[in-house]
Scaffold this motif. Structure first.
Motif, PDB file in Angstrom:
ATOM      1  N   GLY A  94       0.874  -1.244  -0.085  1.00  0.00           N
ATOM      2  CA  GLY A  94       0.143   0.098  -0.028  1.00  0.00           C
ATOM      3  C   GLY A  94       0.988   1.147   0.041  1.00  0.00           C
ATOM      4  O   GLY A  94       0.694   2.255  -0.576  1.00  0.00           O
ATOM      5  N   ARG A 124       2.479   1.851  -3.375  1.00  0.00           N
ATOM      6  CA  ARG A 124       1.651   2.025  -4.430  1.00  0.00           C
ATOM      7  C   ARG A 124       1.469   3.656  -4.332  1.00  0.00           C
ATOM      8  O   ARG A 124       1.520   4.170  -5.564  1.00  0.00           O
ATOM      9  CB  ARG A 124       0.145   1.476  -4.318  1.00  0.00           C
ATOM     10  CG  ARG A 124      -0.839   1.868  -5.246  1.00  0.00           C
ATOM     11  CD  ARG A 124      -2.466   1.445  -4.878  1.00  0.00           C
ATOM     12  NE  ARG A 124      -2.257  -0.053  -5.000  1.00  0.00           N
ATOM     13  CZ  ARG A 124      -2.674  -0.570  -6.234  1.00  0.00           C
ATOM     14  NH1 ARG A 124      -2.647   0.016  -7.285  1.00  0.00           N
ATOM     15  NH2 ARG A 124      -2.574  -2.040  -6.176  1.00  0.00           N
ATOM     16  N   ARG A 125       1.356   4.095  -3.272  1.00  0.00           N
ATOM     17  CA  ARG A 125       1.059   5.495  -3.321  1.00  0.00           C
ATOM     18  C   ARG A 125       2.483   6.332  -3.365  1.00  0.00           C
ATOM     19  O   ARG A 125       2.527   7.407  -3.858  1.00  0.00           O
ATOM     20  CB  ARG A 125       0.523   5.893  -1.876  1.00  0.00           C
ATOM     21  CG  ARG A 125      -0.946   5.626  -1.728  1.00  0.00           C
ATOM     22  CD  ARG A 125      -1.525   6.125  -0.504  1.00  0.00           C
ATOM     23  NE  ARG A 125      -3.056   5.546  -0.845  1.00  0.00           N
ATOM     24  CZ  ARG A 125      -4.110   6.295  -0.919  1.00  0.00           C
ATOM     25  NH1 ARG A 125      -4.005   7.649  -0.685  1.00  0.00           N
ATOM     26  NH2 ARG A 125      -5.207   5.917  -1.174  1.00  0.00           N
ATOM     27  N   LYS A 180       2.755   6.326  -7.260  1.00  0.00           N
ATOM     28  CA  LYS A 180       1.786   7.316  -7.917  1.00  0.00           C
ATOM     29  C   LYS A 180       2.345   8.788  -7.620  1.00  0.00           C
ATOM     30  O   LYS A 180       2.175   9.777  -8.616  1.00  0.00           O
ATOM     31  CB  LYS A 180       0.476   7.208  -7.130  1.00  0.00           C
ATOM     32  CG  LYS A 180      -0.549   7.760  -7.877  1.00  0.00           C
ATOM     33  CD  LYS A 180      -2.208   7.384  -7.533  1.00  0.00           C
ATOM     34  CE  LYS A 180      -3.346   8.353  -8.000  1.00  0.00           C
ATOM     35  NZ  LYS A 180      -4.356   8.272  -7.275  1.00  0.00           N
ATOM     36  N   ALA A 181       2.931   9.060  -6.544  1.00  0.00           N
ATOM     37  CA  ALA A 181       3.707  10.283  -6.164  1.00  0.00           C
ATOM     38  C   ALA A 181       4.755  10.664  -7.234  1.00  0.00           C
ATOM     39  O   ALA A 181       5.120  11.693  -7.044  1.00  0.00           O
ATOM     40  CB  ALA A 181       4.017  10.456  -4.563  1.00  0.00           C
ATOM     41  N   LEU A 226      -4.420   2.255   1.988  1.00  0.00           N
ATOM     42  CA  LEU A 226      -3.466   2.508   1.209  1.00  0.00           C
ATOM     43  C   LEU A 226      -3.178   2.116  -0.173  1.00  0.00           C
ATOM     44  O   LEU A 226      -2.858   2.730  -0.999  1.00  0.00           O
ATOM     45  CB  LEU A 226      -1.943   2.348   2.025  1.00  0.00           C
ATOM     46  CG  LEU A 226      -1.733   3.308   3.313  1.00  0.00           C
ATOM     47  CD1 LEU A 226      -0.779   2.451   4.354  1.00  0.00           C
ATOM     48  CD2 LEU A 226      -1.322   4.573   2.876  1.00  0.00           C
ATOM     49  N   ASP A 227      -3.685   0.750  -0.056  1.00  0.00           N
ATOM     50  CA  ASP A 227      -3.532  -0.004  -1.430  1.00  0.00           C
ATOM     51  C   ASP A 227      -4.793   0.396  -2.293  1.00  0.00           C
ATOM     52  O   ASP A 227      -5.523  -0.608  -2.618  1.00  0.00           O
ATOM     53  CB  ASP A 227      -3.639  -1.307  -1.180  1.00  0.00           C
ATOM     54  CG  ASP A 227      -2.812  -2.366  -2.380  1.00  0.00           C
ATOM     55  OD1 ASP A 227      -2.488  -1.631  -3.338  1.00  0.00           O
ATOM     56  OD2 ASP A 227      -2.810  -3.666  -2.260  1.00  0.00           O
ATOM     57  N   SER A 228      -4.961   1.449  -2.610  1.00  0.00           N
ATOM     58  CA  SER A 228      -6.133   2.044  -3.089  1.00  0.00           C
ATOM     59  C   SER A 228      -5.896   3.520  -3.562  1.00  0.00           C
ATOM     60  O   SER A 228      -4.883   4.030  -3.168  1.00  0.00           O
ATOM     61  CB  SER A 228      -7.292   2.040  -2.355  1.00  0.00           C
ATOM     62  OG  SER A 228      -7.357   3.320  -1.384  1.00  0.00           O
ATOM     63  N   ASP A 229      -6.781   3.975  -4.582  1.00  0.00           N
ATOM     64  CA  ASP A 229      -6.710   5.366  -4.916  1.00  0.00           C
ATOM     65  C   ASP A 229      -7.642   6.180  -4.155  1.00  0.00           C
ATOM     66  O   ASP A 229      -7.548   7.631  -4.448  1.00  0.00           O
ATOM     67  CB  ASP A 229      -7.071   5.398  -6.322  1.00  0.00           C
ATOM     68  CG  ASP A 229      -6.163   4.550  -7.275  1.00  0.00           C
ATOM     69  OD1 ASP A 229      -4.768   4.963  -6.955  1.00  0.00           O
ATOM     70  OD2 ASP A 229      -6.412   3.993  -8.159  1.00  0.00           O
ATOM     71  N   CYS A 253       4.302  12.765   3.030  1.00  0.00           N
ATOM     72  CA  CYS A 253       2.962  12.261   2.936  1.00  0.00           C
ATOM     73  C   CYS A 253       2.172  13.144   2.022  1.00  0.00           C
ATOM     74  O   CYS A 253       1.083  12.224   1.576  1.00  0.00           O
ATOM     75  CB  CYS A 253       2.505  12.672   4.474  1.00  0.00           C
ATOM     76  SG  CYS A 253       3.203  11.452   5.672  1.00  0.00           S
ATOM     77  N   MET A 282       1.312  11.485  -1.217  1.00  0.00           N
ATOM     78  CA  MET A 282       0.622  10.089  -0.839  1.00  0.00           C
ATOM     79  C   MET A 282      -0.852  10.150  -0.433  1.00  0.00           C
ATOM     80  O   MET A 282      -1.361   9.215  -0.212  1.00  0.00           O
ATOM     81  CB  MET A 282       1.273   9.323   0.189  1.00  0.00           C
ATOM     82  CG  MET A 282       2.889   9.011  -0.082  1.00  0.00           C
ATOM     83  SD  MET A 282       3.641   8.340   1.499  1.00  0.00           S
ATOM     84  CE  MET A 282       2.949   6.626   1.510  1.00  0.00           C
ATOM     85  N   GLY A 283      -1.378  11.645  -0.463  1.00  0.00           N
ATOM     86  CA  GLY A 283      -2.550  11.751  -0.255  1.00  0.00           C
ATOM     87  C   GLY A 283      -3.001  11.625   1.232  1.00  0.00           C
ATOM     88  O   GLY A 283      -4.127  11.205   1.793  1.00  0.00           O
TER      89      GLY A 283
END
Lengths: 216, 216
Positions: free
Chosen positions: B16, B19-20, B23-24, B137-140, B164, B167-168
């Protein structure tokens, strides 16, 4: 409505809790080491009564202990034979001045487990109100902070959770008595955040709970 | 953008977080005991690389350790001579299965202090991400949970707080390394609340902070 003693009820936290309990309509007795100081606070808040701590603790439904960690042992020793079947709510946070922004839990794991040792196994013991700012309690405004409630006695824990809405607070069960360590430790983080993020009494809210009590 | 290894990056929490970070836009290396498993996760996430844990930990800006408490010591021993000047972010929560809803902090006070003992005094050590649900965390989707970040190294702590938002997440400093005990203990409370209040990944938000980072 319950008959409730607030031991140490002239201190900042005790006075704030007592103010909200009086407003909720409970029969509140202010306890203090000095009955005279207790009288002044009781009159200010419109509380039903006042007494020296040991007398205040007798014949109540709930006895809330709001004293500094350094006085916790002596105070609990003073009331342990007075409380009978009352629910004792210990609010002690084991801060170690001057470094109150550092988590420094006692060897027993928590002030809650120290309270259990002081009170013996038969007293109905709950811990709560570790994270709510005293000066917010001692006001009429809404408080953005959940109250975590811990006990091994499920009925007693529920009774304290249920006291919260009348005080303008959301109470949440945090589980067993020893789990109190989490809320006790969190208090040092909140004090740290008050300084670091210029908070006027930082608080916490739990999120994503689908079946929790409503926020008052 | 930073070069970041996620040790244990095929586990739920590690994946998770990875993933974030991908994406960042960070250069993320998935570490695992098995390079083959690491490869599969790296491909799924579009991570830049993969390696066995010890190799993944070399030549990075940040090394995030996401392994169960039972593997913490062995994993930190494996990477301690590889990390050099990297910031090591330990995410370990000292849960004691099967009673994971009970706060059971180690004698050292926290998994953070155990990590310090395993890594020695010279590694830049931060702890964080104790309270965020792995499956969120392992999501959007948006995550309703603040990330508490602890360290005695103020620059390293700030660097992790600053990771942070990408990472949203809102990162907040919680103070010194030992204060990690509060977030570690809180995880058991959150697991308890998941069950008690039917929460799909309970979280926490700090309130009343006037100068904190914005909630992303």
């Amino acid at each position: 409505m319950a008959s409730i003693a607030v031991i140490g009820g002239t201190g900042a936290l005790g006075k704030g809790i007592a103010r909200r309990l009086v407003k909720a309509g409970h029969d509140v007795t202010i306890g203090s080491r000095s009955a005279e100081k207790a009288q002044a606070t009781a009159e200010e808040l419109g509380a039903a009564g006042y007494a020296a701590n040991a007398d205040a603790a007798s014949d109540k439904d709930v006895v809330i202990v709001t004293v500094p960690h350094s006085s916790q042992g002596d105070t609990l020793a003073l009331i342990r034979d007075k409380v009978g079947d009352a629910i004792v709510v210990d609010t002690t946070v084991p801060l170690v001045p001057p470094k109150v922004m550092r988590v420094q839990l006692p060897a027993e794991g928590s002030a809650a487990m120290q309270a259990r040792a002081h009170l013996g196994p038969d007293v109905k013991l709950v811990t709560a109100f570790h994270n709510v700012s005293a000066h917010h309690l001692d006001s009429d405004h809404a408080i953005e902070c959940d109250v975590l409630v811990f006990s091994d006695d499920i009925e007693a824990r529920k009774a304290v959770v249920d006291l919260c809405p009348g005080m303008g607070l959301r109470g949440l069960s945090g589980g067993s008595l020893g789990n109190s360590a989490a809320a006790e430790a969190l208090t040092s983080i909140l004090i740290y955040m008050n300084k670091t993020y210029k908070a006027d009494g930082a608080g916490i809210r739990f999120t994503n709970l689908t079946e929790a009590p409503a926020i008052p």
